[in-house]
Scaffold this motif. Structure first.
Motif: not given
Length: 88
Positions: A69-86
């Motif tokens: 949740a803090l670090f990744a080797l690929t870009p994080f998806p936009p927060m809004v996309d994650q919130l609405y998918k959940e």
């Protein structure tokens, strides 16, 4: 050249700023809790430095967040996309 800027190494993406802010911590407070200089936290947040595994784990533990949740080797998806998918 700082480690995160070396073109031979993969870029490390970070959501450290968002999570640290959500937890109500300043860079200095987080740095003191994990045993580094506050500028190290700034470098991590800007993607100019990659943490050691030990430091990354200390930060994750201090912020009570899973490491991915803090670090990744690929870009994080936009927060809004994650919130609405959940919510779907």
């Amino acid at each position: 050249m700082r480690e995160g800027l070396d073109s031979d190494k993969p870029r490390l993406y970070s959501r450290l700023t968002v999570v640290r802010t959500e937890r109500g911590l300043s860079r200095k407070e987080l740095a003191e809790r994990v045993g580094v200089h506050y500028q190290t936290i700034a470098y991590l947040e800007r993607g100019e430095y990659s943490p050691s595994l030990v430091l990354a784990l200390r930060i994750a533990e201090e912020l009570d967040a899973p490491l991915p949740a803090l670090f990744a080797l690929t870009p994080f998806p936009p927060m809004v996309d994650q919130l609405y998918k959940e919510q779907s």
